[in-house]
Structure formats: structure tokens, C-alpha cells
Scaffold this motif. Structure first.
Motif, mmCIF file in Angstrom:
data_model
loop_
_atom_site.group_PDB
_atom_site.id
_atom_site.type_symbol
_atom_site.label_atom_id
_atom_site.label_comp_id
_atom_site.label_asym_id
_atom_site.label_seq_id
_atom_site.Cartn_x
_atom_site.Cartn_y
_atom_site.Cartn_z
ATOM 1 N N ALA A 149 5.289 -11.454 1.401
ATOM 2 C CA ALA A 149 6.406 -10.784 0.939
ATOM 3 C C ALA A 149 6.436 -9.432 1.238
ATOM 4 O O ALA A 149 6.527 -8.359 0.276
ATOM 5 C CB ALA A 149 6.402 -10.902 -0.542
ATOM 6 N N CYS A 150 6.331 -9.106 2.284
ATOM 7 C CA CYS A 150 6.003 -7.686 3.150
ATOM 8 C C CYS A 150 7.362 -6.853 2.829
ATOM 9 O O CYS A 150 7.242 -5.728 2.784
ATOM 10 C CB CYS A 150 5.398 -7.629 4.497
ATOM 11 N N GLY A 196 16.307 -9.958 -2.218
ATOM 12 C CA GLY A 196 16.974 -8.682 -2.486
ATOM 13 C C GLY A 196 16.102 -7.577 -3.213
ATOM 14 O O GLY A 196 16.239 -6.389 -3.129
ATOM 15 N N THR A 197 15.235 -7.846 -3.802
ATOM 16 C CA THR A 197 14.317 -7.011 -4.547
ATOM 17 C C THR A 197 13.375 -6.235 -3.511
ATOM 18 O O THR A 197 12.580 -5.336 -3.921
ATOM 19 C CB THR A 197 13.173 -7.565 -5.691
ATOM 20 N N LEU A 198 13.319 -6.638 -2.355
ATOM 21 C CA LEU A 198 12.425 -5.945 -1.153
ATOM 22 C C LEU A 198 12.963 -4.236 -1.303
ATOM 23 O O LEU A 198 12.366 -3.340 -0.788
ATOM 24 C CB LEU A 198 12.308 -6.310 0.015
ATOM 25 N N GLU A 241 1.927 -7.948 -3.291
ATOM 26 C CA GLU A 241 2.386 -7.091 -3.986
ATOM 27 C C GLU A 241 3.820 -7.403 -4.328
ATOM 28 O O GLU A 241 4.783 -7.633 -3.547
ATOM 29 C CB GLU A 241 2.178 -5.757 -3.359
ATOM 30 N N GLY A 242 4.308 -7.298 -5.742
ATOM 31 C CA GLY A 242 5.546 -7.466 -5.881
ATOM 32 C C GLY A 242 6.141 -9.224 -5.793
ATOM 33 O O GLY A 242 7.246 -9.293 -5.568
ATOM 34 N N ILE A 264 -1.062 -10.050 9.785
ATOM 35 C CA ILE A 264 0.100 -10.679 9.837
ATOM 36 C C ILE A 264 1.208 -10.338 8.668
ATOM 37 O O ILE A 264 0.523 -10.487 7.454
ATOM 38 C CB ILE A 264 -0.039 -12.268 9.743
ATOM 39 N N ASP A 265 2.350 -9.693 8.890
ATOM 40 C CA ASP A 265 3.307 -9.645 7.859
ATOM 41 C C ASP A 265 4.180 -10.868 7.776
ATOM 42 O O ASP A 265 4.460 -11.286 8.623
ATOM 43 C CB ASP A 265 4.319 -8.474 7.982
#
Length: 318
Positions: free
Chosen positions: A116-117, A40-42, A187-188, A135-136
């Protein structure tokens, strides 16, 4: 229970009318986003990028973020960010974009693994050539949503999506063999992983691929406690996700693998772009910079690993 609202109606900043298309031209119903925990943080960096791009002088200038927001709906009330938090994320993302662009400029034959794209459009923001494989990667449920919102292919480019839990030990086997360098962007991600898992992931990357770089950010143990307070980062706490991993001494992580070397460490408050913070934000940055515990609370890290790391490549990052 909070009411789910159209995400484009809850942003309290002026909307820019010009933006580039980032998905197929067909019109679709707005896609409801209901993700809990770390997944959910995306939405947090997505909102921050849209906020930044609507400013008169943006730090990052992601012209694709608002287009993504226009296609989804979610509980915006649970995703509230302060202007300082928005700008801090934009600074982080901007630094990662510069590092990525610099690496690809000097290493045309590269496999990019963007872990974590989420809904990030870095593959559209950064220039890369036809010898690069991009690659994502994210959790399967995230990739399913992303495939409905962002491009699943790019003309003339070797671009693909992989849905997998990166803590699974064997997922890297599907990536190899690789020719050339590997660039891993996280990232993140690391701070949300248990400390053992975060370090294990770094180790497996170094073991799986011949050479390359890893980009990630870190928070200190002091910052970790602050971030997990309900009133500190409401957008994250609203998802139920917890920050679990801290790094007080980045160089100590070199012990994780014989070839892992710290190439660059940049405190977020000293990164390029903080000069564009709102006045109160700039004042806070100035005050915090006087205290090591504050200055070093969040850092952007660039690592080298594998063959030839002893050679000098200090001009690679651009």
C-alpha cells in the motif's frame, strides 16, 4: 458535487520554496486523481506529509511530498485533515522510517516489500544500499498513477513496482526466492482490511518468506468505532472507505503463526515527534495519555518472524 481543484491551491500552510526533484525533469499536465474506497485514502498521508514539511520545525520533513502534490489535482475539499491528524500521521511515518532505516543498517541483504505504498517516497527518504531489493506494491490502478508521478527506477538500486491486490493469495510467489531477510512495511493498510483478511495476510507473509520483520499500525476496537463516524476522519469517510480491523491485544496475534513474535509496540501518542505537536495537540496528548483506552487507541507495531527469532536483536531498530 464538489469541484475538483488544483491540489496545490488548497493547502492552508506556507509553501516552502526549496525541495528536491522526485520525478523526471519533463513537464507534464497535472494528473487528475479519482480514486474511491481504500485506494482513495492514499491522498491522506500525502497531504499530511506536505503539511508537516511546510512547518518551521517538521516532525518528518518529507521534502518530496509537495512536489507530488504539484503534479496532481483532486477534490481537496474531501480530504480535509485537522492539524492534530496531520501531525499524528507524520509521527507514524517518521517512526516507520526510523524502523526501516535501522533494519536495513543491520541487514544489508534485504528485500523490502512496501505494501500500500501509494504516493509515499520512503524509498527516497530512507538510506539503503546496493544489496537491498526494494519493491513498492499497491493496487494496479494506483501503481499506474504512481508511475506517472514518482520514479520508476533509481540509479544503482534494485527498485521496482508491482501492481496487485495484496489479498490475492498467490502474489508472493512472484517475489520469491529471496536471499537474506524480508522487511514488510504496511503503513495505513491493516485497519482498512476485514479482520479475517488482515490476519490472513500476516499469516501468508510468515509462511512465504524465511525470516524478517513486519511493520504495521493498529487501532483498538473503541477507536475503530470512533474513526467510522462521519465527523471523525472526514478525509477517509469522503472516499467511502471504512475502518474494518482492530487489534486490542497485539500479543494475541502471535497465535497466527508459530514464528511470529511482537518485537515492539509504541502507542502513537508516546512516539517521538509528539512533542512538536501544536500547543492544543500537546495538551490533548497529555490528557489522553492518562486513560488507557485513549493511550492505546492507536499503536505502531514491529513484528519478527521466521528463522532465528529467538536470538536477541533488540538493538536493530535504531
Amino acid at each position: 458535487m464538489a469541484t475538483t481543484r488544483d491540489s496545490s491551491q488548497a493547502l492552508d500552510y506556507p509553501q516552502k520554496t526549496s525541495r528536491l526533484p522526485c520525478q523526471q525533469t519533463e513537464k507534464h499536465e497535472k494528473i487528475p486523481i479519482q480514486l474511491d474506497g481504500v485506494a482513495g485514502t492514499l491522498l491522506i498521508p500525502l497531504l499530511a506529509r506536505a503539511y508537516d514539511n511546510a512547518l518551521p520545525d517538521p516532525i518528518l520533513g518529507d521534502v518530496y511530498a509537495q512536489d507530488v502534490l504539484d503534479k496532481i489535482e483532486f477534490d481537496v475539499a474531501a480530504m480535509s485533515l485537522t492539524p492534530f491528524q496531520n501531525c499524528g500521521i507524520a509521527v507514524r511515518t517518521s517512526q516507520f522510517d526510523r524502523w526501516t532505516a535501522g533494519f536495513l543498517k543491520n541487514h544489508a541483504n534485504t528485500t523490502v516489500l512496501h505494501l500500500a505504498c501509494g504516493f509515499d517516497s520512503r524509498m527516497q527518504r530512507v538510506e539503503w544500499g546496493d544489496k537491498t531489493r526494494w519493491i513498492d506494491i499497491d493496487l494496479p490502478e494506483v501503481i499506474r498513477l504512481r508511475s506517472q508521478i514518482l520514479p520508476v527506477s533509481l540509479p544503482g538500486r534494485d527498485y521496482s513496482l508491482v501492481g496487485v491486490d495484496v489479498l490475492e493469495e498467490n502474489w508472493m510467489r512472484d517475489i520469491v526466492p529471496v536471499s537474506g531477510s524480508v522487511l514488510v512495511i504496511m503503513e495505513g493498510l491493516l485497519a482498512y482490511l476485514p479482520e479475517k483478511d488482515a490476519r490472513g495476510l500476516l499469516q501468508r507473509i510468515c509462511q512465504a518468506f524465511p525470516h524478517g520483520e513486519i511493520m504495521c499500525e493498529s487501532v483498538s476496537s473503541v477507536a475503530l468505532k470512533v474513526l467510522n463516524r462521519p465527523d471523525s476522519m472526514k478525509a477517509a469517510s469522503g472516499t467511502g472507505a471504512l475502518f474494518q480491523s482492530s487489534i486490542d491485544n497485539p500479543m494475541a496475534l502471535e497465535n497466527l503463526h508459530p514464528s511470529l513474535r511482537l518485537a515492539e509496540s509504541v502507542p502513537v501518542i508516546q512516539a517521538s515527534g509528539t512533542e512538536k505537536f501544536p500547543l492544543l495537540g500537546r495538551m490533548l496528548v497529555y490528557l489522553v495519555s492518562w486513560f488507557p483506552s485513549g493511550r492505546d487507541s492507536a499503536k505502531l507495531l514491529r513484528w519478527r518472524f521466521g528463522e532465528g527469532i529467538g536470538r536477541s536483536h533488540e538493538n536493530e531498530s535504531g
